[in-house]
Design an enzyme around this catalytic site. Structure first.
Site, PDB file in Angstrom:
ATOM      1  CG  ASP A 252      11.238  29.215 -33.454  1.00 20.08           C
ATOM      2  OD1 ASP A 252      11.630  30.389 -33.419  1.00 20.08           O
ATOM      3  OD2 ASP A 252      11.777  28.325 -34.133  1.00 20.08           O
TER       4      ASP A 252
ATOM      5  CB  CYS B  52      -0.925   0.019   1.213  1.00 19.66           C
ATOM      6  SG  CYS B  52      -0.027   0.173   2.781  1.00 19.66           S
TER       7      CYS B  52
ATOM      8  CB  CYS C  36       4.484  -0.293   1.899  1.00 21.23           C
ATOM      9  SG  CYS C  36       3.369  -1.469   2.686  1.00 21.23           S
TER      10      CYS C  36
END
Length: 750
Positions: free
Chosen positions: A440, A19, A22
Site C-alpha cells: 500500500d 516429553c 506427556c
C-alpha cells in the site's frame, strides 16, 4: 484469561511433563471435554484452552490431574509480574544440575571400573553396586516416579522407556551379583561398544549409571536452553515501569503502576520509563523506542504526541495523560501476541505429535520383540536383554517434542526484539509460499504525511478564498490529504469558518455548506460526475502537477470550478532499499494506491517498481478485489498496509503484514505486525519467518533421523545401552542448541 461472545480462552501452567508424549496425553484428555479445543506446549509448559464461557476452570484443572499431571489456573497479573514467571524453571534447572553432579561423581567411577580391567580390584563389583544404587534410586528417582504415576493412569511416556531400561539393567546386575556368580572375588569385566555375549555372571551397572547420568545431563541442559530460548519474551515483559509519579492538584505522588487509570496525568522525568500508553500534554523530549521497535534513533515528541508504555524518556520532562492501561497497552498486546504465537503449533509439528502419541507403545513392543527374537535365536539372555534395553533407551521421543516449540520460542522472541510480531506458527508456512507482495503506497512506501504544496485559483477566485472555503470542508474529514489541505489552509488563511451539511463521498471527496455556499472538494473525477467542468488552464495545471508526482484536489463552489489544490507525500528514505531486499527474497513487489496512475508511477519509479506492477486509482472497497485478482493469476500474495481501509485486503491476502504505526483494526487483520514503520522490517519479517520454519524442519528431520537410525541398530544388537543413552540425551540438546542459533539473526534495518 480472555472472554468473548464465542467463549473463553484460558492458559494453564502444566507441571510434571517430561516429553512430547506427556503433552499429547494431556491434550487428548482436555479435547474430550465438550466444546474444548486445547493445545499443550511441552517447551513452554502451558496449555492453551478455548472453551465455552460457562466452563469452570476447576474442571480443566481436574481433567489434567486425572491424567497424572498438575495444572495451575490463571492468576490475575500485570505485565511486570509476568517477568518473574521463570522462577520455577530456574529451580527445576538447579535441581536437575544437583542431581546430575551427584550422579556424575558417583557414576563416573562405575563406568571407569567397568571399562578398564586394570582398575578392577577384588570385590570391585560390590563397590560399583554401592555407587550405582544412589545414582539409579535417588538421582534417577524423577524418571521412575513419573513412570509409575503414568502407569497408574494407564499411560506410557518417555520416562516409561527410561525407567524400564535403567531398572532392567540394574535389577539384572543385582541378580547376577547375588545369585549368578558375578559377586565372586576375581570377577573381571571387559567393556565393549556392542552388547556382550555372555552368561548370568555379567553385570550392567555401568549401563544403569551411565544412562542415568547422560539423561540427567540432557534434562539439565534442556532446562537451561529452554530458559534461554524464552529470554526475549521475558525481556519484553520486564520493560514496564514499576511505579509512576501521578500528577493531581498540581502535586506529584508516586504510586504503583497498577494504580493508574485512563485519564490520569503522570510525570515522566529524563531517564524514566513511560508508565503506560498516553498522550503528551506538556513538555517536549526524545523517546527511546528501541525496546519496542528495534529503532535506535530516538523519536521527538511534544504536546499531542502519542507515547507507548515501556519507552524511555531521553530528554526533557513530560506530562502525559493515560489513554490505555494494563492489558490494553501496546506493550501488553505485543507480549500477548508473542505468547500466543509460541503456544501454537506449526503444521509440521502436528505430524510429529501424531507420531509421538503412538511411539512409546510401539517401542515397548519392539523391545519385547527384540528380547524374544534374540532368545529364540539362541544369542543368550544377557545379549537379548542388553539389546532390548538399548531399544528402550535410544527410542525416547524427547527431541520430537522440542523441535517446534524451542524454535518458535527463539524465533518469535528475536522477532519481538526487532519489532516483528508473529501471530502464530501457521504464518511461517505462508511466508515460504509467498511470491508476490502488495505494498500500500500511503503510510507504507511513503511517509503518509501529506503537505499542501500549492494552490491554483480559477478565474474569479483568489488564493485566500479558495484556501478558506476548501480548507473549511476538508477540516471536517479525517483523510490524510484532507488534513494536509486543512492545516495548510489554516496556516496561510487563518482561522477557517464552520461547515454544515458535511458529506463524505468515500474515496472521491467531501462536500458541505460554508457561509451559505455549497463547496465540493475532491478528485477532478468527482467534479466531472457532478457536472462541473474544469477550464483549460486548470486542466493543464492538473497534467503538470500529476506529472511531477503530486496529488491534485479540485474544488467547486456553487457549481462552478474554484481552483486546484496540490498535495504531496514523500517516499520514505528506506523504501527503495526495502523493495530491493524483497526482490532478493524472490518476491515481486506490487504498488497499490488510490492515487492516479501518474502519481503512482512517479513513486514506483523512485523505489524501483516497474510500471506494469503498479495498480492505481483503487478505491478502498476495491483493494480486496485487487488482491484476489492477483491470486486468481496463480500468485501467492502477501500485503503490507497500515490503515483501516487496508484491513479487509490484509485479511484476504495469503499473508498480511500490518504496520504497527497504523490502526488497531489493520494490526488485528494482519498475520505479522511490524511495530516500526520501516518497510525494510517487512523483508526482515519474511526472512526471519522463513528461517524459523527452516529451523523447525531441520530439528524435526534430525529428531526423526536419530530415531529411525538408532532403533534398528539397537534392535540388531550393535549398540551398547550406555551409548544409546548418551545419543538420546544429546539429540535433545542438539535440537535446542540448533534453535538457539536464531538468536543471532540480524536485521537489515539495523
Amino acid at each position: 484469561m480472555t472472554t468473548t461472545e464465542a467463549g473463553q480462552r484460558i492458559e494453564l501452567a502444566i507441571g510434571g511433563m517430561t516429553c512430547a508424549a506427556c503433552a499429547g496425553r494431556i491434550e487428548r484428555k482436555l479435547n474430550k471435554l465438550d466444546g474444548v479445543t486445547a493445545t499443550v506446549n511441552f517447551a513452554t509448559e502451558k496449555a492453551t484452552v478455548a472453551c465455552p464461557a460457562g466452563l469452570d476452570v476447576d474442571t480443566l484443572v481436574a481433567t489434567v490431574q486425572t491424567a497424572g499431571y498438575t495444572a495451575t489456573p490463571p492468576q490475575p497479573s500485570t505485565v511486570d509480574d509476568s517477568a518473574d514467571a521463570p522462577e520455577d524453571t530456574d529451580e527445576r534447572a538447579e535441581e536437575l544440575k544437583a542431581r546430575f553432579v551427584i550422579a556424575a561423581l558417583l557414576g563416573l567411577p562405575v563406568v571407569l571400573l567397568s571399562m578398564v580391567p586394570a582398575l578392577q580390584f577384588p570385590f570391585w563389583q560390590w563397590v560399583a553396586l554401592a555407587l550405582t544404587s544412589p545414582v539409579v534410586l535417588v538421582c534417577g528417582w524423577p524418571f521412575h516416579r513419573t513412570a509409575a504415576v503414568n502407569l497408574r493412569h494407564g499411560a506410557t511416556t518417555m520416562d516409561t522407556l527410561v525407567s524400564m531400561g535403567v531398572a532392567v539393567a540394574y535389577l539384572w546386575s543385582v541378580y547376577a551379583l547375588i545369585w549368578g556368580g558375578a559377586g565372586m572375588p576375581g570377577m573381571v569385566h571387559e567393556f565393549s561398544l556392542l552388547p556382550r555375549e555372555s552368561t548370568t555372571a555379567d553385570i550392567y551397572l555401568e549401563v544403569a549409571a551411565g544412562v542415568t547420568v547422560f539423561l540427567l545431563l540432557g534434562r539439565w541442559l534442556e532446562a537451561r536452553s529452554k530458559r534461554r530460548s524464552g529470554a526475549a519474551l521475558r525481556a519484553l515483559l520486564a520493560l514496564g515501569a514499576k511505579d509512576v509519579a501521578v500528577l493531581a492538584d498540581g502535586r506529584e505522588r508516586r504510586v504503583p503502576v497498577e494504580s493508574l487509570a485512563v485519564g490520569m496525568r503522570f510525570v515522566v522525568r529524563p531517564g524514566e520509563k513511560v508508565a503506560t500508553d498516553g498522550v503528551v500534554e506538556e513538555g517536549t523530549s526524545a523517546l527511546d523506542r528501541s525496546m519496542l521497535t528495534g529503532e535506535s534513533v530516538p523519536e521527538e515528541v511534544g504536546p499531542g504526541a502519542q507515547v507507548a508504555g515501556g519507552t524511555v524518556n531521553a530528554g526533557g520532562r513530560l506530562v502525559v495523560r493515560a489513554t490505555r492501561v494494563g492489558a490494553d497497552t501496546q506493550l501488553a498486546q505485543m507480549a500477548r501476541l508473542v505468547e500466543q504465537a509460541q503456544a501454537g503449533k506449526a503444521q509440521v509439528q502436528r505430524l510429529a505429535d501424531r507420531v509421538s502419541a503412538v511411539f512409546v507403545p510401539v517401542v515397548l513392543l519392539v523391545a519385547v520383540g527384540t528380547l524374544a527374537f534374540w532368545l529364540l535365536w539362541g544369542a543368550g539372555a544377557s545379549f537379548a536383554l542388553t539389546a532390548a534395553v538399548a531399544v528402550l533407551v535410544i527410542a525416547c521421543p524427547c527431541a520430537l517434542g522440542l523441535a517446534t516449540p524451542t524454535a518458535l520460542l527463539v524465533g518469535t522472541g528475536r522477532g519481538a526484539q526487532l519489532g516483528i510480531l508473529v501471530k502464530g506458527p501457521e504464518v511461517l508456512e505462508s511466508t515460504r509460499r509467498v511470491d508476490t507482495i502488495v505494498l500500500d503506497k500511503t503510510g507504507t512506501v511513503t511517509t503518509g504525511v501529506m503537505t499542501l504544496a500549492g494552490a491554483v485559483p480559477a478565474e474569479g477566485f483568489d488564493r485566500a478564498e479558495l484556501l478558506r472555503l476548501a480548507g473549511a470542508v476538508e477540516a471536517a474529514s479525517e483523510h490524510p490529504i484532507a488534513r494536509a489541505i486543512a492545516e495548510g489552509a489554516s496556516a496561510e488563511a487563518g482561522e477557517l469558518p464552520a461547515v454544515t451539511e458535511f458529506g463524505n463521498n468515500e474515496g472521491l471527496g467531501v462536500q458541505g455548506q460554508v457561509a451559505g455556499r455549497a463547496v465540493l472538494v475532491g478528485r477532478p473525477r468527482l467534479l466531472a460526475e457532478r457536472g462541473v467542468e474544469l477550464p483549460a488552464e486548470l486542466t493543464e495545471a492538473v497534467r503538470v502537477a500529476e506529472a511531477s508526482g503530486r496529488t491534485v484536489v479540485a474544488a467547486a463552489v456553487d457549481g462552478a470550478a474554484a481552483g486546484l489544490l496540490m498535495v504531496s507525500d514523500t517516499v520514505k528514505p528506506t523504501s527503495a532499499e526495502a523493495v530491493r531486499r524483497l526482490r532478493e527474497l524472490g518476491l515481486r513487489p506490487v504498488l497499490l494506491t488510490g492515487d492516479n496512475a501518474t502519481v503512482a508511477a512517479a513513486v514506483a519509479a523512485e523505489v524501483g517498481i516497474p510500471a506494469e506492477d503498479v495498480i492505481a486509482e483503487v478505491l478502498p472497497a476495491d483493494k480486496v478485489a485487487a488482491v484476489r485478482g492477483l491470486q486468481e493469476q496463480g500468485r501467492v500474495v502477501a500485503m503490507v498496509g497500515d490503515g483501516v481501509n487496508d484491513a479487509p485486503a490484509l485479511a484476504a491476502a495469503d499473508l498480511g503484514l500490518s504496520l504497527g504505526t497504523g490502526t488497531d483494526v489493520a494490526i488485528e487483520a494482519g498475520d505479522l505486525t511490524l511495530v516500526r514503520g520501516d518497510l525494510r522490517v517487512a523483508a526482515d519479517a519474511i526472512r526471519l519467518s522463513r528461517r524459523t520454519l527452516g529451523t523447525i524442519k531441520g530439528n524435526l528431520f534430525w529428531a526423526f533421523a536419530y530415531n529411525v537410525a538408532g532403533l534398528p541398530l539397537a534392535a540388531a544388537g550393535v549398540l551398547n545401552p550406555m551409548l544409546a543413552g548418551a545419543a538420546m540425551a544429546f539429540s535433545s540438546v542438539f535440537v535446542v542448541t540448533n534453535s538457539l542459533r536464531l538468536r543471532k539473526f540480524r536485521s537489515w534495518a539495523e
